[in-house]
Motif scaffolding. Structure first.
Motif, PDB file in Angstrom:
ATOM      1  N   VAL A 136       0.965  -1.142   0.046  1.00  0.00           N
ATOM      2  CA  VAL A 136       0.091   0.053   0.061  1.00  0.00           C
ATOM      3  C   VAL A 136       0.819   1.260  -0.007  1.00  0.00           C
ATOM      4  N   PRO A 137       1.956   1.509   0.874  1.00  0.00           N
ATOM      5  CA  PRO A 137       2.589   2.630   0.953  1.00  0.00           C
ATOM      6  C   PRO A 137       3.381   2.916  -0.157  1.00  0.00           C
ATOM      7  N   VAL A 138       3.917   1.644  -0.943  1.00  0.00           N
ATOM      8  CA  VAL A 138       4.850   1.960  -2.075  1.00  0.00           C
ATOM      9  C   VAL A 138       3.900   2.026  -3.465  1.00  0.00           C
ATOM     10  N   ILE A 139       2.996   1.313  -3.711  1.00  0.00           N
ATOM     11  CA  ILE A 139       2.328   1.384  -4.795  1.00  0.00           C
ATOM     12  C   ILE A 139       0.812   2.397  -4.693  1.00  0.00           C
ATOM     13  N   ALA A 140       0.076   2.766  -3.849  1.00  0.00           N
ATOM     14  CA  ALA A 140      -0.976   3.398  -3.909  1.00  0.00           C
ATOM     15  C   ALA A 140      -0.921   4.896  -4.471  1.00  0.00           C
ATOM     16  N   HIS A 141       0.011   5.488  -4.046  1.00  0.00           N
ATOM     17  CA  HIS A 141       0.092   6.908  -4.676  1.00  0.00           C
ATOM     18  C   HIS A 141       0.518   7.019  -5.832  1.00  0.00           C
ATOM     19  N   ARG A 142       0.857   6.147  -6.694  1.00  0.00           N
ATOM     20  CA  ARG A 142       1.183   5.962  -7.991  1.00  0.00           C
ATOM     21  C   ARG A 142       0.036   5.829  -8.908  1.00  0.00           C
ATOM     22  N   LEU A 143      -1.271   5.499  -8.400  1.00  0.00           N
ATOM     23  CA  LEU A 143      -2.419   5.197  -8.975  1.00  0.00           C
ATOM     24  C   LEU A 143      -3.007   6.177  -9.312  1.00  0.00           C
ATOM     25  N   ILE A 144      -4.081   6.325 -10.402  1.00  0.00           N
ATOM     26  CA  ILE A 144      -5.058   7.441 -10.771  1.00  0.00           C
ATOM     27  C   ILE A 144      -6.343   6.418 -10.905  1.00  0.00           C
ATOM     28  N   LEU A 145      -7.390   7.026 -10.207  1.00  0.00           N
ATOM     29  CA  LEU A 145      -8.550   6.277 -10.373  1.00  0.00           C
ATOM     30  C   LEU A 145      -9.492   6.766 -11.474  1.00  0.00           C
ATOM     31  N   THR A 146     -10.259   6.091 -11.871  1.00  0.00           N
ATOM     32  CA  THR A 146     -11.339   6.424 -12.989  1.00  0.00           C
ATOM     33  C   THR A 146     -12.336   7.482 -12.185  1.00  0.00           C
ATOM     34  N   THR A 147     -12.954   8.407 -12.813  1.00  0.00           N
ATOM     35  CA  THR A 147     -14.029   9.346 -12.416  1.00  0.00           C
ATOM     36  C   THR A 147     -14.817   8.560 -11.796  1.00  0.00           C
ATOM     37  N   GLU A 148     -15.531   7.500 -12.316  1.00  0.00           N
ATOM     38  CA  GLU A 148     -16.722   6.658 -11.510  1.00  0.00           C
ATOM     39  C   GLU A 148     -16.238   6.174 -10.373  1.00  0.00           C
ATOM     40  N   THR A 149     -14.959   5.606 -10.221  1.00  0.00           N
ATOM     41  CA  THR A 149     -14.427   5.012  -8.890  1.00  0.00           C
ATOM     42  C   THR A 149     -14.308   5.824  -7.888  1.00  0.00           C
ATOM     43  N   ARG A 150     -13.704   7.121  -8.262  1.00  0.00           N
ATOM     44  CA  ARG A 150     -13.377   8.159  -7.236  1.00  0.00           C
ATOM     45  C   ARG A 150     -14.746   8.527  -6.591  1.00  0.00           C
ATOM     46  N   LEU A 151     -15.924   8.825  -7.583  1.00  0.00           N
ATOM     47  CA  LEU A 151     -17.242   9.351  -6.879  1.00  0.00           C
ATOM     48  C   LEU A 151     -17.934   8.365  -6.034  1.00  0.00           C
ATOM     49  N   GLN A 152     -17.576   7.077  -6.014  1.00  0.00           N
ATOM     50  CA  GLN A 152     -18.076   6.109  -5.171  1.00  0.00           C
ATOM     51  C   GLN A 152     -17.500   5.970  -3.895  1.00  0.00           C
ATOM     52  N   GLY A 153     -16.322   6.843  -3.752  1.00  0.00           N
ATOM     53  CA  GLY A 153     -15.625   6.950  -2.535  1.00  0.00           C
ATOM     54  C   GLY A 153     -14.315   5.816  -2.253  1.00  0.00           C
ATOM     55  N   THR A 154     -14.158   5.334  -3.451  1.00  0.00           N
ATOM     56  CA  THR A 154     -12.859   4.379  -3.313  1.00  0.00           C
ATOM     57  C   THR A 154     -11.639   4.974  -3.332  1.00  0.00           C
ATOM     58  N   THR A 155     -10.814   4.707  -2.499  1.00  0.00           N
ATOM     59  CA  THR A 155      -9.427   5.333  -2.631  1.00  0.00           C
ATOM     60  C   THR A 155      -8.188   4.135  -3.425  1.00  0.00           C
ATOM     61  N   PRO A 156      -7.289   4.736  -3.619  1.00  0.00           N
ATOM     62  CA  PRO A 156      -6.338   3.969  -4.422  1.00  0.00           C
ATOM     63  C   PRO A 156      -5.693   2.801  -3.362  1.00  0.00           C
ATOM     64  N   GLN A 157      -5.732   3.438  -1.936  1.00  0.00           N
ATOM     65  CA  GLN A 157      -5.287   2.327  -0.870  1.00  0.00           C
ATOM     66  C   GLN A 157      -6.110   1.089  -0.639  1.00  0.00           C
ATOM     67  N   ASP A 158      -7.571   1.550  -1.120  1.00  0.00           N
ATOM     68  CA  ASP A 158      -8.559   0.421  -1.139  1.00  0.00           C
ATOM     69  C   ASP A 158      -8.378  -0.855  -2.257  1.00  0.00           C
ATOM     70  N   VAL A 159      -8.118  -0.399  -3.413  1.00  0.00           N
ATOM     71  CA  VAL A 159      -7.794  -0.894  -4.496  1.00  0.00           C
ATOM     72  C   VAL A 159      -6.644  -1.764  -4.328  1.00  0.00           C
ATOM     73  N   VAL A 160      -5.378  -1.156  -3.923  1.00  0.00           N
ATOM     74  CA  VAL A 160      -4.213  -1.931  -3.495  1.00  0.00           C
ATOM     75  C   VAL A 160      -4.548  -3.316  -2.352  1.00  0.00           C
ATOM     76  N   THR A 161      -5.137  -2.785  -1.472  1.00  0.00           N
ATOM     77  CA  THR A 161      -5.725  -3.871  -0.533  1.00  0.00           C
ATOM     78  C   THR A 161      -6.206  -4.825  -1.049  1.00  0.00           C
ATOM     79  N   GLN A 162      -7.005  -4.640  -1.850  1.00  0.00           N
ATOM     80  CA  GLN A 162      -8.085  -5.774  -2.909  1.00  0.00           C
ATOM     81  C   GLN A 162      -7.325  -6.494  -3.627  1.00  0.00           C
ATOM     82  N   ILE A 163      -6.263  -5.799  -4.164  1.00  0.00           N
ATOM     83  CA  ILE A 163      -5.430  -6.770  -5.062  1.00  0.00           C
ATOM     84  C   ILE A 163      -4.409  -7.672  -4.387  1.00  0.00           C
TER      85      ILE A 163
END
Length: 320
Positions: A280-307
């Motif tokens: 999470v600390p190494v990968i998440a800050h490099r990611l850019i969410l889609t507009t739809e994902t951002r509006l849903q309240g999902t964060t890059p940290q959530d995506v990395v945790t899921q992966i």
């Protein structure tokens, strides 16, 4: 290598204790900060004002006897204010280079996203190549070289978002967060009459940290662990929630950080647990969410945790 690892564990433990004496109640911050230093990366500290971002950076700088430079980023800051400038000397009729604050072992960049993108980008060459070019002349920077930059959330007034290329140069990003009740009470007790930074003395030297960083490079990573790193990073590139996945630089820096984590634990080899803890600390800050994902309240940290949760973990390797 065993004797070197024993020294590394001892030295890094003392550095972390020194940092924790100031940043009370948050040992994970000190651990990640020292791991990034050992891996020869750069650290981005993000959170709202007043939670101790700059204090954390200063605590690291004061715990190591080395040259420290501090930059207060403001909207009118120029690139030459960071890198240095050539000054014409009338007596000799020659130009003399006057180095800027980046010519230090630890550079504290306070509120980096309050400067213009042009000034922010002046750090790109410094962070990636350990050098800076001024008026066509390249100057090497000292080693070890670590940039610890703090920034406020982009929603705060007067901030500029960091360019994607600059975010990618930071090995890890951490969020300080608010301390819990007990840690904040301890902070009130310790800082009621004086600042703990005033009494923080160096516990090691920059030369020692550089030698230990060279040792970290020789920590063993099995092919299965390297494959695990590639699978985690690769999963971001085709993820439906992301407009931009992690770069190959993320794979390299995740492996380097995992080696530092293993060495700090006294191990000569990397475990999948080291990779998971740093994903999470190494990968998440490099990611850019889609507009739809951002509006849903999902964060890059959530995506990395899921992966991380969905990617099969390889068996723990033994020693070579």
């Amino acid at each position: 290598m065993r004797a070197g690892l024993d020294e590394l564990v001892d030295v890094t433990s003392r550095v972390r204790d020194a940092i924790e004496s100031v940043a009370t109640g948050r040992p994970s911050l000190a651990w990640l900060t020292v791991a990034v230093l050992l891996a020869e990366g750069h650290l981005l500290v993000e959170d709202v004002p007043g939670v101790g971002k700059t204090t954390l950076a200063k605590a690291l700088a004061r715990s190591i006897d080395c040259q420290v430079g501090r930059i207060q980023f403001t909207p009118d800051l120029l690139p030459s204010d960071l890198t240095g400038v050539n000054i014409f000397r009338a007596q000799t009729h020659e130009f003399e280079f006057r180095p800027g604050p980046v010519f230090s072992n630890i550079v504290i960049g306070d509120e980096i996203n309050r400067a213009s993108p042009k000034t922010q980008s002046a750090l790109l060459e410094c962070m990636e190549e350990g050098q800076t070019t001024v008026d066509g002349t390249t100057h090497r920077l000292p080693r070890p070289f670590l940039v610890v930059a703090t920034q406020n959330p982009v929603e705060m007034e007067g901030t500029y978002p960091l360019p994607e290329a600059q975010r990618d140069r930071f090995m890890a990003r951490l969020t300080v967060g608010y301390p819990d009740h007990d840690a904040e009470m301890l902070m009130l007790d310790r800082q009621e009459a004086t600042s703990p930074l005033a009494h923080l003395a160096p516990v090691t030297t920059g030369a020692t940290m550089l030698r230990l960083a060279d040792l970290v490079r020789h920590v063993y990573a099995a092919p299965a662990v390297k494959q695990y790193v590639l699978e985690l990073v690769g999963a971001t590139r085709g993820h439906t929630a992301l407009r931009l996945g992690a770069s190959p630089r993320a794979s390299l820096q995740l492996l380097k950080a995992a080696k530092a984590s293993a060495a700090m634990a006294g191990r000569e080899h990397v475990l999948p647990d080291d990779v998971q803890a740093l994903a999470v600390p190494v990968i998440a800050h490099r990611l850019i969410l889609t507009t739809e994902t951002r509006l849903q309240g999902t964060t890059p940290q959530d995506v990395v945790t899921q992966i991380v949760e969905r990617t099969p973990v390889p068996p723990a390797p033994g020693r070579r």
